[in-house]
Design a protein around this motif. Structure first.
Motif, short mmCIF file in Angstrom:
data_model
loop_
_atom_site.label_atom_id
_atom_site.label_comp_id
_atom_site.label_asym_id
_atom_site.label_seq_id
_atom_site.Cartn_x
_atom_site.Cartn_y
_atom_site.Cartn_z
N ARG A 1 4.73 25.43 17.79
CA ARG A 1 5.03 26.78 17.28
C ARG A 1 4.62 26.85 15.82
O ARG A 1 5.24 26.23 14.96
CB ARG A 1 6.52 27.07 17.43
CG ARG A 1 6.95 27.02 18.89
CD ARG A 1 8.45 27.04 19.02
NE ARG A 1 8.84 26.57 20.36
CZ ARG A 1 10.04 26.11 20.66
NH1 ARG A 1 10.99 26.06 19.73
NH2 ARG A 1 10.31 25.70 21.88
N LEU A 2 3.58 27.59 15.57
CA LEU A 2 2.97 27.62 14.24
C LEU A 2 3.28 28.98 13.61
O LEU A 2 2.63 29.97 13.94
CB LEU A 2 1.46 27.38 14.36
CG LEU A 2 1.11 26.13 15.20
CD1 LEU A 2 -0.38 26.05 15.45
CD2 LEU A 2 1.61 24.86 14.54
N SER A 3 4.30 29.02 12.73
CA SER A 3 4.72 30.35 12.29
C SER A 3 4.63 30.65 10.81
O SER A 3 4.22 31.74 10.44
CB SER A 3 6.13 30.66 12.81
OG SER A 3 7.10 30.05 12.00
N SER A 4 5.02 29.77 9.92
CA SER A 4 5.12 30.22 8.53
C SER A 4 3.85 29.94 7.72
O SER A 4 3.08 29.03 8.02
CB SER A 4 6.32 29.56 7.84
OG SER A 4 6.01 28.24 7.48
N ARG A 5 3.68 30.75 6.70
CA ARG A 5 2.54 30.57 5.79
C ARG A 5 2.64 29.21 5.09
O ARG A 5 1.64 28.51 4.92
CB ARG A 5 2.54 31.71 4.77
CG ARG A 5 1.37 31.73 3.84
CD ARG A 5 1.31 33.03 3.07
NE ARG A 5 0.87 34.15 3.87
CZ ARG A 5 -0.40 34.42 4.15
NH1 ARG A 5 -1.37 33.65 3.70
NH2 ARG A 5 -0.72 35.46 4.89
#
Lengths: 96, 237
Positions: A11-15
């Motif tokens: 899960r690749l979510s934040s900057r």
């Protein structure tokens, strides 16, 4: 060279996480030859945001230009986030 | 659920607030206790469960008044938010009926929560962090912050913005970043695209304007709302 995004998590979510991931692959990128294609593989990624993608793909795109190619999946968040990034950047990603 | 009586200390532990907060909530009627003849306060497990389940009301009141909130739902710093986001992800991806939208719900919640931190770091007016509550069985996620709001953030790069409604419209439609020259500011556009291509709905309030997102519509529905300090979002799926 192939970059398997699953190695950075499913899960690749934040900057912030995207920036960390891009920094982490710098030593590997040093080994890419001048004519070599860089392939980014999305296999196994469950969630993918424009923020994370902007940090990683933006950096790779700037460095490798049209030698960058994506091997995408049918994950809905991958599809929507890549479409938005293409719209923002005004150019399509090359498909592997 | 049984009707076992809980002491105020036990109730405080379950809800995640202090005993003093519970005494205050009893006095102002937010969470009334049962008073024994000896003057002690008691609560039932059912009463606490109902109170905690009111995710929308609790989040909105925090965004509005900085009222006390449960530690279970308060993420003071980004790593806490991300850890709880992953727990939400675990629940979403475990539900077969949500297979088609789990990645989109997770991504939308991540963009909105991360946005709160990205755009307020070093600038929180009073309480830092976000309220982040969810109930997958109710198909509901609530996010709130007491940050500066979209208007103040976007005025950094668009000083001509007139009000909260115009700021919301710009935030959800134009590629603009409140942290220029960084290439930020696309998270809320992503949320709009996600809603356009799924059955997810989003209500997003900033200041005195509220946006209702449902399906793929060219024009945004933005209406006046009772003002809050930061942002407040309800995601239904």
């Amino acid at each position: 060279m192939r970059i398997n995004l699953i190695k950075f998590g499913s899960r690749l979510s934040s900057r912030e996480a995207g920036r960390e991931a891009f920094l982490a692959i710098q030593p590997t990128l040093e080994r890419v030859s001048e004519t070599e294609q860089v392939e980014v593989d999305f296999t196994g990624v469950e969630a993918f945001s424009t923020s994370w993608g902007d940090e990683m793909l933006g950096g790779l795109s700037k460095r490798f230009g049209n030698r960058l190619a994506l091997k995408v999946t049918d994950n809905p968040s991958v599809k929507i986030s890549l479409e938005l990034l293409e719209k923002i950047n005004g150019r399509k990603f090359k498909q592997a | 659920m049984d009707k076992k009586r809980l002491t105020i200390s036990e109730a405080a532990e379950i809800i995640g607030v202090s005993v003093d907060t519970l005494r205050r909530w009893d006095a102002n009627g937010k969470l009334p206790a049962v008073h024994s003849t000896g003057g002690h306060r008691f609560y039932t497990e059912l009463q606490l469960q109902i109170f905690l389940s009111d995710l929308i009301k609790n989040g909105w009141e925090w965004a509005k008044n900085a009222s006390d909130i449960s530690r279970q739902m308060y993420c003071e710093r980004l790593p806490i938010f991300q850890a709880r986001l992953d727990k939400l992800g675990d629940q979403l991806f475990a539900v077969p009926e949500l297979a088609a939208v789990a990645s989109l719900i997770y991504t939308a919640c991540g963009e909105m929560g991360n946005n709160s931190f990205d755009h307020n770091i070093g600038n929180w007016p009073d309480v830092p962090g976000v309220y982040f509550a969810y109930d997958v069985t109710k198909r509901l996620v609530v996010l709130a912050d007491r940050g500066r709001g979209v208007l103040a953030t976007l005025r950094n790069v668009r000083p001509s913005l007139a009000d909260d409604a115009e700021a919301l419209d710009v935030a959800f439609t134009e590629t603009i970043s409140g942290r220029a020259p960084e290439s930020r500011g696309n998270g809320l556009k992503l949320v709009r695209r996600i809603v356009a291509e799924s059955s997810i709905t989003v209500e997003f309030q900033s200041g005195s304007a509220k946006l209702y997102l449902r399906g793929d519509t060219p024009n945004l529905r933005i209406e006046p709302a009772e003002p809050i300090q930061g942002c407040f979002a309800v995601i239904r799926f």
